[in-house]
Design a protein around this motif. Structure first.
Motif, PDB file in Angstrom:
ATOM      1  N   GLN A   1      13.758 -33.901 -33.827  1.00 44.71           N
ATOM      2  CA  GLN A   1      13.389 -34.969 -34.477  1.00 44.71           C
ATOM      3  C   GLN A   1      12.175 -34.906 -35.663  1.00 44.71           C
ATOM      4  OE1 GLN A   1      12.628 -36.703 -30.597  1.00 44.71           O
ATOM      5  NE2 GLN A   1      14.429 -37.890 -30.473  1.00 44.71           N
ATOM      6  N   ALA A   2      11.135 -33.950 -35.134  1.00 40.09           N
ATOM      7  CA  ALA A   2      10.246 -33.908 -36.217  1.00 40.09           C
ATOM      8  C   ALA A   2      10.745 -33.336 -37.718  1.00 40.09           C
ATOM      9  CB  ALA A   2       9.205 -32.824 -35.731  1.00 40.09           C
ATOM     10  N   CYS A   3      11.673 -32.590 -37.545  1.00 39.50           N
ATOM     11  CA  CYS A   3      12.303 -32.026 -38.779  1.00 39.50           C
ATOM     12  C   CYS A   3      13.034 -33.302 -39.583  1.00 39.50           C
ATOM     13  CB  CYS A   3      13.477 -31.164 -38.603  1.00 39.50           C
ATOM     14  SG  CYS A   3      12.781 -29.671 -37.857  1.00 39.50           S
ATOM     15  N   GLU A   4      13.606 -34.063 -38.888  1.00 40.34           N
ATOM     16  CA  GLU A   4      14.366 -35.102 -39.361  1.00 40.34           C
ATOM     17  C   GLU A   4      13.292 -36.109 -40.039  1.00 40.34           C
ATOM     18  OE1 GLU A   4      18.636 -35.750 -36.762  1.00 40.34           O
ATOM     19  OE2 GLU A   4      16.476 -36.443 -36.027  1.00 40.34           O
ATOM     20  N   ALA A   5      12.219 -36.483 -39.247  1.00 40.13           N
ATOM     21  CA  ALA A   5      11.174 -37.328 -39.821  1.00 40.13           C
ATOM     22  C   ALA A   5      10.605 -36.655 -40.890  1.00 40.13           C
ATOM     23  CB  ALA A   5      10.277 -37.376 -38.736  1.00 40.13           C
ATOM     24  N   ILE A   6      10.461 -35.368 -40.942  1.00 39.18           N
ATOM     25  CA  ILE A   6       9.907 -34.548 -42.421  1.00 39.18           C
ATOM     26  C   ILE A   6      10.858 -34.952 -43.557  1.00 39.18           C
ATOM     27  CG2 ILE A   6       9.715 -32.430 -43.535  1.00 39.18           C
ATOM     28  CD1 ILE A   6       8.336 -31.624 -40.609  1.00 39.18           C
ATOM     29  N   CYS A   7      12.140 -34.776 -43.113  1.00 37.08           N
ATOM     30  CA  CYS A   7      13.216 -34.892 -44.324  1.00 37.08           C
ATOM     31  C   CYS A   7      13.272 -36.539 -44.831  1.00 37.08           C
ATOM     32  CB  CYS A   7      14.518 -34.582 -43.819  1.00 37.08           C
ATOM     33  SG  CYS A   7      14.673 -32.736 -43.511  1.00 37.08           S
TER      34      CYS A   7
END
Lengths: 436, 436, 436
Positions: free
Chosen positions: B344-350
């Motif tokens: 989820q953090a990676c998605e939010a970063i993208c």
């Protein structure tokens, strides 16, 4: 420049009382962004300072905007079925939404209701609302009144007119030795509201008087005009002139009990920002906040296409006190003392802007002989005096990149002392002033 | 982008469970910097995402290095004089030093001892050791086992082979409107270790799925390759391409119980650094640390000759937990919940990288008329809404030098709201997007 | 460079005792900005280090100044009507204002009084006063003496002479591999005052001995001259040479009980400022203060036309202790221990200046193979050693813009270790030294 004494004097002064009386006279007038109210207001200010009045015709294109049609209003009321004026513009001009289009109709409460504005959280106050660019009308009333309003047939009248005319602003230019300009802008468009912005009109007027009496290096331009469209119009008319603006200051809301708040220019570290921070935080109990694009006419001067060194001085900022834009911003909300202190702060700011300058050490390799020029103690070995320290600081730092304020802050010595040292060194031929 | 809800959900989610199952399947495989283990691993990932596999032949010069010979291992063991396999590669591939050269000998304990590695401080764990570039061999065992080892004659066998072959990596390119690229690199070379780095292989795989499903401004390049020699090889093959890398992220160790840690790029203040700091510290309980040249493949991307804007996201960083590079980095050490939160953090970063952009105010002198474009309240005098504030901020700050993240931070408004305002202003023709 | 041990050694060392004895020998001499006292002082220092003496003739123009006439004094006293010497130059040379013009007269107390100087706050101390550039004379006495002075006729004698001669300074140049120079300046003009500045003359002398014994990359220039006019004269004579000054250090007041204080150069962040801050705050209990234009000869080196990277090292700074410029700055006020610690700090500073350099990674794209060059552990998987970390840091940061001190601070590793890593990498051909 004895500013520290200011905070101590809590009593009403002559100038504080004079500003308060001026506000009392201006208070009943129904001002707007155009029209007679502004002209009447400027005529009263003109008794104190020789303002030049400008009229800009409706329809003139000013950047993304046009100068609007001129609004005039003779009367406005709501009558109940008994014929009583239950809302009356003549009692309080805030009752009518500023720039309300004309209307004269009988209507039910249900029809009238969407045109009525109140403040549920402050049920005894009338809000101040505007609709400059919308073809609409409305009334502002206390929430207590609104809640008691019976199901009835009401006669609604706004006897206003919107037609080509002009937008009015006024200027006073006080030339100095240099064409570099200090712009002081105060907005004239608010009707019966004391802090916002009769307070600033009064302070700006007496500041102009005071600046006019003193010798000036800088040129001062006091502008009185409506907010937003006024500064947009002024900037459109003076687009080629703005390079001369060395410092700018929006004055607003200078009569309430809050401490002084300086809002920095968009640049954040312009000379005007540094000078005002120095003056108001050291001697006037003020504080500084960063630029934000919500507020008064600093929004236009600091738009990215101009990005001018223009900040804003208020006491409590717009929107941060409940009385803001309501009938409670009245003569009780402001005080002669607060007005007087605001004026003193503005004067101290102007003095500091005058003092501040960049210099070049003309004898930059090693220290020059100060004793031979009568600037240093005869018998040495003791610690130097404060003034001697100031001389050393000014000589050492004057490489043309730093102004006296920066030297004052680095040295911990007062700007006034630093400026006296610079003057003595200039007179001794050791220092040259950099151009403005 | 409702990231705040993420922290609340503590239960196993479908995606967390799916990543955990994927890791379970990958766990037994004996990976190395080359060889069949990597190929088998990539074949499993390829079931989820359409990876392109590249093979780089041994001996190819890549900067100061050469692609090494390919290592393969069939079996390895130590037998005591009773013929019992007391150390058995087939039970745990960590038992053999990765890249051990072949050996088949009988030897005394004294001869064998220098080839045995253990962890005295964690006597029940088997260390993970490598010797890619040394002509040597060895076994890793628990310290408890080592201490009990009797004086005996041992049969030692490493049935391995080192011969020309190739180094394998895999890529998935997800083209966006712009050729500007986000590189996501995860290392594939660690054998039976879960957090380091099966966790990142799983997160990168599901992140690629998720990015593939959404419209993209930026192009994404997911790389799966061995650490150090893998990124060195990739950079050598793509040297002329690296100018396209706008942002880069090394993913590693994303399954343990620790909080997220973002390690900044060598630049320290690249857009990717600012965006990830904003995202993970505001909404994902993460923290940031400065670049240091010890770690994973950020070492190569951030070598001074490249100095690319490539940071690294982990949970507990390498070397900062005792289980690191030991048999205790197993399936119990990671959790589906941690994997899910990392994803989820990676998605939010993208999402944030996509939102962030620089704009130019096309009407930069004074404010443009927002009301006339339906973007501002009809009746004014009240405080503006948050969205209206966002419009003012974006207009005021959009001079082409600042991105929306900087406007969000300055204004205190959320990046999502600022981006919505920018979009509305762009649609109104008031804002132009600066090129990537 | 084991500087941490320094603070522990509180006993008198050989070098501390030697410096203290040197000061004892120099103490009685009546020094001034010119004349025999300075020559006698330099002759004593010359026994330890091979100083070259320079004489600059009176009247020579040096920037805004002229080299003054040479002052000599044989005797001076005040006798009462009984013929008793109640003030006697031969008992304490501070009794006469330095550069007093000759006088021989009988006068009343009222006539004499304006020529007498005392310290009301420290009634038992004799002040040190000077009048280099004024045609005047005077005596300095204890305040207690002054208060007891009876109404009498006094015989006043200053048997001095002021006539063309020369100003004397001395230099010792210790050439290094590079012409880049470290200037160490100590002022020689103060008469019987121990801390200010016999302490620095002693420390500079032993520092020169110590630097001479070690291999040097940098060239060292020790200057001994009068304060103000001495550095002005030196700079005037070496104006075309100052570009070679890479670092400079004024030494003064190094024998009192206070901690070390480094005053930064006017630049504030020159290499010398960063290096000395690192050395004295980490290992010598010192602290740093910003530049100010009051002090010793840093005033001239840091005048805006030169703005050289020259700082100042003292213990308690000038003017910040009551004994400053009084007879209480005597042999009891200083200690061998303080002198020894000052010397050790100066040596550590020189070592650090020698170590510090900028390097260029010659294999800047990706990391080079350290293992192949014997610089990295054979079996990997463990955390690297401190030295291996240092290698990685130096390689990663050596882009030619940062010096080793910056790498040390960023990495948290000791400068010595970082410098060892740089040396190993340079020897391995992986690093090139940037020119001084």
């Amino acid at each position: 420049m004895t500013t520290t004494a200011v905070e101590a004097s809590a009593g009403t002064t002559d100038r504080g009382a004079r500003m308060y009386e001026l506000i009392k006279e201006l208070y009943p007038i129904c001002r707007s962004i155009t029209g007679r109210g502004v002209r009447d207001t400027l005529a009263i200010l003109k008794r104190s300072i020789p303002l030049a009045i400008a009229e800009v015709p409706s329809g003139k294109a000013v950047f993304d905007w046009q100068v609007p049609d001129e609004w005039s209003i003779r009367d406005a009321y709501i009558k109940n079925s008994s014929g009583e004026r239950i809302v009356d513009f003549k009692k309080c001009n805030l009752h009518v939404i500023n720039y309300s289009r004309p209307v004269r109709r009988h209507m039910t409460l249900a029809e009238l209701r969407p045109h009525l504005h109140s403040l549920p959280d402050n049920p005894d106050w009338i809000p101040y609302r505007t609709a400059y660019y919308r073809d609409t009308w409305g009334f502002c009333v206390t929430h207590r009144f609104l809640e008691r309003l019976a199901d009835d047939t009401y006669e609604v009248c706004v006897d206003s007119e919107l037609k080509p005319g002009s937008l009015t602003f006024a200027e006073l230019i006080l030339p100095g030795q240099s064409p570099a300009e200090v712009v002081v802008y105060s907005h004239t468009c608010h009707p019966s509201l004391c802090n916002d912005n009769l307070s600033a009109l009064a302070v700006a007027t007496l500041l102009a008087e005071s600046v006019a009496r003193r010798p000036r290096r800088l040129t001062y331009r006091f502008i009185f005009g409506p907010t937003t469209i006024g500064s947009i119009t002024w900037l459109a008319l003076h687009e080629s002139h703005v390079d001369r603006i060395r410092h700018g200051l929006i004055l607003a809301s200078l009569g309430d009990r809050g401490g002084l708040v300086y809002k920095r220019s968009r640049r954040g570290n312009a000379e005007v920002d540094r000078v005002i921070e120095y003056v108001i935080t050291r001697s006037h109990g003020g504080r500084c906040v960063d630029f934000s694009p919500y507020g008064y006419d600093e929004r236009q001067f600091c738009s990215p296409g101009f990005n001018l060194p223009v900040g804003r001085l208020t006491r409590t900022p717009n929107g941060q006190y409940p009385e803001y834009h309501t009938s409670a911003d009245n003569l009780d909300f402001i005080s002669p003392q607060a007005l007087e202190r605001s004026l003193q702060a503005c004067e101290a700011i102007c003095v500091a802007l005058e003092l501040n300058a960049r210099f070049l050490n003309l004898s930059p390799k090693c220290e020059p002989r100060l004793g031979a020029r009568g600037l240093y103690q005869n018998i040495t070995g003791r610690n130097p005096s404060e003034f001697e320290h100031a001389l050393l600081w000014v000589l050492n730092q004057s490489d043309g990149t730093q102004d006296l304020l920066q030297v004052a802050i680095k040295s911990g010595l007062d700007l006034t002392l630093i400026a006296q040292a610079a003057q003595a060194l200039e007179e001794a031929g050791l220092l040259g002033r950099c151009s403005d």
